[in-house]
Every structure is written in C-alpha cells, then in structure tokens.
Design a protein around this motif. Structure first.
Motif, short mmCIF file in Angstrom:
data_model
loop_
_atom_site.label_atom_id
_atom_site.label_comp_id
_atom_site.label_asym_id
_atom_site.label_seq_id
_atom_site.Cartn_x
_atom_site.Cartn_y
_atom_site.Cartn_z
N LEU A 120 0.85 -1.19 0.00
CA LEU A 120 0.00 0.00 0.00
C LEU A 120 0.88 1.24 0.00
O LEU A 120 1.79 1.36 0.83
N ASP A 121 0.61 2.16 -0.91
CA ASP A 121 1.33 3.43 -0.96
C ASP A 121 0.57 4.43 -0.09
O ASP A 121 -0.63 4.66 -0.28
N ARG A 122 1.24 5.04 0.89
CA ARG A 122 0.58 5.98 1.80
C ARG A 122 0.03 7.20 1.07
O ARG A 122 -0.84 7.90 1.60
N ARG A 123 0.48 7.45 -0.14
CA ARG A 123 -0.01 8.60 -0.89
C ARG A 123 -1.38 8.34 -1.50
O ARG A 123 -2.02 9.27 -2.00
N GLY A 124 -1.82 7.06 -1.44
CA GLY A 124 -3.14 6.73 -1.95
C GLY A 124 -3.11 5.61 -2.97
O GLY A 124 -2.04 5.18 -3.43
N GLY A 125 -4.30 5.12 -3.32
CA GLY A 125 -4.41 4.06 -4.31
C GLY A 125 -4.65 2.70 -3.68
O GLY A 125 -4.58 2.54 -2.45
N GLU A 126 -4.97 1.73 -4.52
CA GLU A 126 -5.24 0.37 -4.07
C GLU A 126 -3.92 -0.37 -3.82
O GLU A 126 -2.87 -0.02 -4.37
N ALA A 127 -4.02 -1.41 -3.00
CA ALA A 127 -2.85 -2.25 -2.76
C ALA A 127 -2.48 -3.01 -4.02
O ALA A 127 -3.34 -3.41 -4.81
N ILE A 128 -1.19 -3.17 -4.26
CA ILE A 128 -0.72 -3.93 -5.42
C ILE A 128 0.04 -5.16 -4.93
O ILE A 128 0.66 -5.15 -3.87
N ARG A 129 -0.05 -6.21 -5.71
CA ARG A 129 0.68 -7.43 -5.38
C ARG A 129 2.15 -7.24 -5.72
O ARG A 129 2.50 -6.87 -6.85
N LEU A 130 3.01 -7.50 -4.77
CA LEU A 130 4.43 -7.25 -4.97
C LEU A 130 5.18 -8.52 -5.38
O LEU A 130 6.03 -8.48 -6.26
N THR A 131 4.90 -9.65 -4.72
CA THR A 131 5.64 -10.88 -4.98
C THR A 131 4.77 -11.89 -5.71
O THR A 131 3.54 -11.84 -5.66
N ASN A 132 5.44 -12.83 -6.35
CA ASN A 132 4.74 -13.88 -7.09
C ASN A 132 5.50 -15.20 -6.97
O ASN A 132 5.84 -15.84 -7.97
N TYR A 133 5.77 -15.61 -5.76
CA TYR A 133 6.50 -16.86 -5.54
C TYR A 133 5.61 -18.05 -5.86
O TYR A 133 4.37 -18.00 -5.71
N ASP A 134 6.23 -19.13 -6.30
CA ASP A 134 5.47 -20.35 -6.59
C ASP A 134 4.85 -20.92 -5.32
O ASP A 134 3.77 -21.50 -5.34
N GLY A 135 5.56 -20.77 -4.19
CA GLY A 135 5.04 -21.21 -2.91
C GLY A 135 4.50 -20.05 -2.11
O GLY A 135 4.50 -18.89 -2.56
#
Length: 524
Positions: A120-135
C-alpha cells in the motif's frame, strides 16, 4: 460455522439461563456475541511515530471463516477514528512499514495459491501485489534502506499446477510424517529469499532440506540473521540455531549459536555488534526446558543469558535504541508482562505489569512502544506505553461490551495434596450473591507446558453467563511458575497435575462456592 463456536452452541442450547434480565441495563453474554467481538494483532509503529498499523480479526458466521483486515490508528490522537486499510474477502496479516514510511507491506492470500506480499502506498491508491512466488510467503521484513525485503517462502505445491480434479498423492519420505500446525511433512521446505522492491527480482539465499524462519536485517543491511535446524536429521530433534549470511545467493552461511536447544527470535542491536534472541534449554528437558533471553556477539563467541535468575520464560526480545537494554515479554504466574533488563546484566524491571497478558509489542527508533494486551474483561487491544501508564489506542469492543454484564474473574490459591501451592482462576456468574453453592466446571489446559492467564476468555464468560462457576487451575507442568514447577511431571503425567486441579475444586467446595453434587470437567 467455526468448529469451536458450533461445539459451544450445541452444548449451550440445553443450559438454563439463571441470571434474570429484568431490571438490568446490561444483558448476559450469549453465543452470538462470539461473532461480534474483534481482536487486534501484530502492531507496527510507523517510522515517524505518528501511526500504528495492526490487524483486526473476527469470525464470519456466514462465510464460515475467520476474516482478518488491516487498520491504522493515530498514536498522537488516540480519540481519532481508526482507518480501515483493507476490506477484501481474503485475509491480510503482518503489516510492516518501510523505513521511509511511504509504504505499508502486508501478507494476503486474496488471489489464492497461498500468501504473497502486497504493498500500500501511503499517498493513496489500491494495494498492489508485490511478490509472485510459486510457494506461499510465511514472513518478511524490510531492509533498513527500504530497497529490499527478506522473505521466507515455501517450495511450490505440485498440486497448484495440476489442472486435473485429481490431486497428486502425498508422498512421505521423512522421519516424521505429520506435525501440528503444518500437516503432512513432504519434501517441500521454506527458504530465505531477498526481493528487490524496485526491479521485482528475487534471489534465493538458502536451499536444501531445511526450513528457515524469522529473518532479521542488521542495521547496515549487510547481514541477515535467520533461524533453522540444520542438523543431520532435523526431524529427529528440535535443535534450531541462529545463522548469519550476507543477502545474496552465493554467500557463506555462518552458524552463530551452537546450543542443542531451540534458539529463535533473533534481533540485531542498533550498532549491529550483537544479536539478542531466545535461547532454548537442555533438550533432555523437552517442552519443560526454560526459554531465556540471551545476547551473543555477531563475531561469534559465548552467549550471555539475561535474567535467568528470575526463572521465568522470555520471548520476543528487542534491543532499545540506546543499546542499553533488552525489552522482552516475560511470562509470570498467569500474566505476561513487558520487561527490560540491562545488556550488562542486572535486575529485571517491569515496564508494563499488572493483571494483563501481552501478546506482542513494537518499538521504534525513538523508543516509542505500543503493546497488544488483553485483560479478563476485554480481548486483545492496542495501547501506547507512556511514562505515567498506558493509553488505549484501539477500542474495538468497548461499545459492544458496554451492553453486556461480564462475569468477574478472580484469582485464588489452592493447596495440593503434598502441600504445593496451586494458582487458579475463578469466574463467577455475574450478579450471583456470595454464599450460593454453584454448579461448577473445571477447565484443564493442554500443553502441558502452557498457562491459563489473565487474558479474556469467551468460554469462561459464556459458561458463567449461564449460571456456572468456572475454575481454571495452572497445575504442575504449567509454564509461568518456574522450571522445577513445570518439570515436576516429567514422565509422570496424571499424578501431581491431577492432585493440583482437584485441589482447586476442593478449595471451592470447602468455601461453599462449588456445589459438590453438580461438578463438570472439560478442557483442551
């Protein structure tokens, strides 16, 4: 419906409501209240000391699951309304601020296939997915400069890539086949990774047939500490140690602690010269072994156990910003307090004491402290630690509990058959006059190395609301009363501990509180 809630509901439909409602401004507790209560968790102070992020969980009877979301409250204006940051169907956990305060990262399984890190960016906006691990990601922590994350992620589940409705068979080749909290033990393991927040590149730092946990950065970002059992046969023992490595895949992994016990919870000192951690005891004492706070130089050497003379278990150690003290949670006779002890050695001092149970705390670079605490009359809430006491930050249940007449919870001490004092709790039906012999339920905790505490217990309150006295003792084998008290039932279950819990019931019978002809027993 949640299993615990279903069991309580089925049992309680037959219980008589003995407390009159007429003339009362508050009503007795009901099973439906279980789904109205909220519990805070995982407090995390923002770098500027102005906010605390935390989780809020509750049971969703319609969805038949526990829902967890992330909230944020002002530390400078406790009366301000909390800000809800997430509201998805998937549960969120482990909120962590970046060191510059711009981002709040957390774990979420909202898109399935296990937990991943979201931002989550404190400046605003929706949460974005950061990681994409297989597990699935089980834990993470920001680097000091906020450019990277140290992440613990599991190997991929072969069934996740299986498009068929037929799941792959579970193949067990390990010494142990199953473990509480984990399920079947396959050859999938949890490893340490370093994730670059800008480039989204990830580098696996550890591998092999080991499970790693509890990553912690050194203050300058040059080292990572983590916990692992890297013995020849990890399934045959609980010998976890603290290891150090540089945050890259080809770095040498150095074993820092060398005891045969279960070492864990590492945290660096502000100057990066030593690590504080929880040192396990002698493995021959199995679960009864004491857990003391310790420090050890990063360069290696012999550890120093702090506060061992107090003979009480410690957990979650953190070094204060001035490098002079270790703050930690101290388990003591039905309470869990926040304590501190000088690095140079000396007496343990209670920072937060009283009849309460602390589950966690957070400490920022300026020495500000928040705690997660519960008392007999409310579930877990966030409080700020001030020089003159505590200031409540969250009020998750105040409004709802104001409508309920809760039962009083009191301590008493019974004397066992051999003269051993036994600490216990008594929950009486609210409004019941003294001198009335009551139907009484004896509750027995499992473990056996655990303790009934001053935390809020819905079960005790619910039984008491239906006219029952509830007695909960901490017999020998329990933690919180010293090593010898806990180890007293080593290889001898069902004797001293039986005498102790029966002594608690006899105490109530002798004092005309428990009706000897209406006694029940249960536990977990």
């Amino acid at each position: 419906m949640n299993t615990t809630a279903r069991s309580l509901f089925i049992f309680l439909v037959s219980l008589p409501l003995t407390i009159p409602l007429f003339g009362q401004t508050r009503r007795p507790l009901e099973i439906a209240d279980l789904f109205e209560l909220r519990t805070a968790g995982a407090p995390s102070i923002s770098p500027d000391g102005a906010w605390v992020a935390y989780t809020v969980s509750h049971l969703d009877i319609t969805a038949d699951r526990r829902d967890v979301d992330i909230y944020m409250s002002s530390l400078t204006d406790p009366a301000a309304e909390a800000v809800r940051l997430t509201s998805t169907e998937g549960s969120e956990s482990s909120p962590r601020w970046s060191s510059d305060g711009r981002y709040l990262a957390f774990l979420s399984s909202r898109e399935g296939n296990g937990s991943q890190v979201w931002l989550l960016d404190r400046r605003g906006g929706e949460a974005i997915r950061l990681t994409n691990y297989d597990g699935s990601v089980s834990s993470f922590t920001w680097s000091p400069d906020a450019s990277k994350l140290a992440i613990i992620a599991s190997d991929a589940d072969p069934n996740d890539s299986n498009d068929s409705d037929v799941r792959e068979p579970i193949v067990i080749t390990r010494l142990q086949f199953k473990r509480d909290g984990q399920g079947y033990l396959t050859n999938r393991h949890r490893h340490l990774h370093v994730f670059d927040v800008t480039t989204k590149n990830t580098e696996q730092v550890t591998d092999g047939p080991y499970d790693d946990s509890s990553p912690a950065w050194s203050p300058d970002g040059s080292l990572l500490a983590f916990v692992s059992n890297r013995t020849e046969e990890p399934d045959s023992n609980a010998n976890t140690d603290i290891f150090l490595t540089e945050p890259r895949s080809d770095a040498t992994i150095r074993k820092l602690t060398t005891s045969e016990g279960s070492d864990g919870s590492p945290s660096f000192s502000p100057d990066g010269t030593f690590v504080t951690y929880v040192a396990g005891g002698n493995p021959s004492d199995i679960w009864y072994a004491p857990r003391y706070v310790a420090i050890i130089p990063v360069a290696g050497g012999s550890p120093i156990h702090l506060g061992a003379e107090l003979d009480r278990n410690g957990s979650s150690p953190r070094v204060t910003p001035d490098g002079e003290y270790v703050l930690y949670l101290l388990e003591d006779e039905g309470n869990r307090h926040l304590a501190k002890i000088p690095i140079s050695g000396g007496a343990v001092e209670r920072v937060v004491a009283g009849e309460r149970t602390l589950s966690s705390f957070d400490l920022d670079k300026n020495g500000n402290i928040v705690i997660l605490e519960s008392q007999p009359h409310y579930p877990g809430e966030i409080s700020r630690v001030d020089p003159g006491g505590l200031t409540r930050i969250s009020q998750l249940n105040d409004k709802h509990l104001a409508t309920i007449k809760l039962a009083p919870v009191e301590r008493f001490t019974a004397v066992s058959a051999d003269g051993t004092p036994v600490g216990a709790f008594l929950t009486r039906p609210p409004g019941e006059p003294e001198g009335t012999e009551l139907p009484t339920l004896l509750r027995i905790h499992g473990g056996p190395v655990s303790q009934y505490s001053t935390a809020f217990r819905f079960e005790w309150q619910l039984f008491a609301a239906h006219g029952y006295a509830v007695v909960a003792a901490n017999p020998r084998g329990s933690s919180g009363y010293g090593f010898e008290f806990s180890r007293a039932i080593w290889a001898d279950w069902g004797n001293k501990d039986f005498d102790d819990v029966i002594a608690a019931v006899n105490h109530l019978v002798e004092n005309n509180i428990a009706d000897p002809n209406r006694l029940g027993i249960g536990g977990w």
